[in-house]
Design an enzyme around this catalytic site. Structure first.
Site, PDB file in Angstrom:
ATOM      1  N   LEU A  66     -15.850  33.834  69.529  1.00  0.00           N
ATOM      2  CA  LEU A  66     -16.192  33.585  68.129  1.00  0.00           C
ATOM      3  C   LEU A  66     -17.290  34.505  67.587  1.00  0.00           C
ATOM      4  CD1 LEU A  66     -15.908  29.696  68.171  1.00  0.00           C
ATOM      5  CD2 LEU A  66     -14.193  31.377  67.477  1.00  0.00           C
TER       6      LEU A  66
ATOM      7  N   MET B 199     -26.297  38.283  70.810  1.00  0.00           N
ATOM      8  CA  MET B 199     -25.244  38.162  71.817  1.00  0.00           C
ATOM      9  C   MET B 199     -24.879  39.527  72.383  1.00  0.00           C
ATOM     10  SD  MET B 199     -25.077  35.004  72.036  1.00  0.00           S
ATOM     11  CE  MET B 199     -23.920  35.022  73.375  1.00  0.00           C
ATOM     12  N   GLU B 200     -24.926  40.549  71.549  1.00  0.00           N
ATOM     13  CA  GLU B 200     -24.662  41.907  72.007  1.00  0.00           C
ATOM     14  C   GLU B 200     -25.739  42.365  72.997  1.00  0.00           C
ATOM     15  OE1 GLU B 200     -22.128  41.207  68.586  1.00  0.00           O
ATOM     16  OE2 GLU B 200     -24.230  40.750  68.953  1.00  0.00           O
TER      17      GLU B 200
ATOM     18  N   ASP C 269     -22.542  45.636  91.558  1.00  0.00           N
ATOM     19  CA  ASP C 269     -21.279  46.188  92.048  1.00  0.00           C
ATOM     20  C   ASP C 269     -21.499  47.498  92.802  1.00  0.00           C
ATOM     21  OD1 ASP C 269     -18.314  46.365  92.193  1.00  0.00           O
ATOM     22  OD2 ASP C 269     -18.679  48.130  90.947  1.00  0.00           O
TER      23      ASP C 269
ATOM     24  N   HIS D 114     -18.600  37.850  65.778  1.00  0.00           N
ATOM     25  CA  HIS D 114     -18.095  38.779  64.767  1.00  0.00           C
ATOM     26  C   HIS D 114     -18.162  40.207  65.287  1.00  0.00           C
ATOM     27  CE1 HIS D 114     -19.181  35.301  62.275  1.00  0.00           C
ATOM     28  NE2 HIS D 114     -18.293  35.753  61.404  1.00  0.00           N
TER      29      HIS D 114
END
Length: 155
Positions: free
Chosen positions: A75, A111-112, A126, A77
């Site tokens: 959700l 959020m980015e 990793d 954008h």
């Protein structure tokens, strides 16, 4: 239900409408840490990890993650990003990643920034997992922690 949760409606889920909001310069900064064996840190610093340059690869991965956040988090954008910086502070047993994200848009970029930190740290893990494993193939001391938003602002 629609009054309680911004992303839920009587007919299901939706992405919140932000079209009426004015464009605004916005910035968010997030950070997180990965704890590694001291020998692993030395190998990173001396570029002895067989997969390649760990921190440069983690920077690229983090930048790519920031650019793809709306594809990863349902959700969110899609945003007009204007800048991304990913930096590392390397200590004897921990690497701290900081990600700053800028936009000119209608919603924030926290959020980015969190996504950039998370993927950069996962990339480090990793790339060093072969030297971090114990004799049983486990990671008893390797951990990612303290992922948080340091700052979110309109500028």
């Amino acid at each position: 239900m629609a009054d309680e949760f911004t992303h839920l409606t009587d007919s299901g889920v939706h992405m919140v409408e932000v079209g009426a909001k004015p464009d605004q310069k916005r910035r968010a900064v997030a950070s997180g840490q990965i704890f590694l064996d001291e020998n692993t840190i030395k190998m990173i610093q001396e570029e002895e990890i067989k997969k390649g340059n760990v921190l440069t690869t983690a920077q690229i991965a983090g930048i790519q993650a920031v650019k793809n956040t709306s594809s990863i988090i349902p959700l969110c954008h899609p945003l007009n990003l204007t800048g991304i910086e990913i930096d590392f502070d390397v200590e004897s047993d921990v690497i701290t990643c900081t990600c700053g994200v800028n936009t000119l848009g209608k919603t924030g970029v926290e959020m980015e920034a969190i996504t950039g930190v998370s993927v950069a740290l996962l990339t480090i893990w990793d790339m060093v997992k072969a030297v971090e494993k114990d004799e049983d193939g486990q990671y008893p001391d390797t951990k990612i922690s303290e992922i948080k938003v340091l700052k979110k602002e309109k500028i």
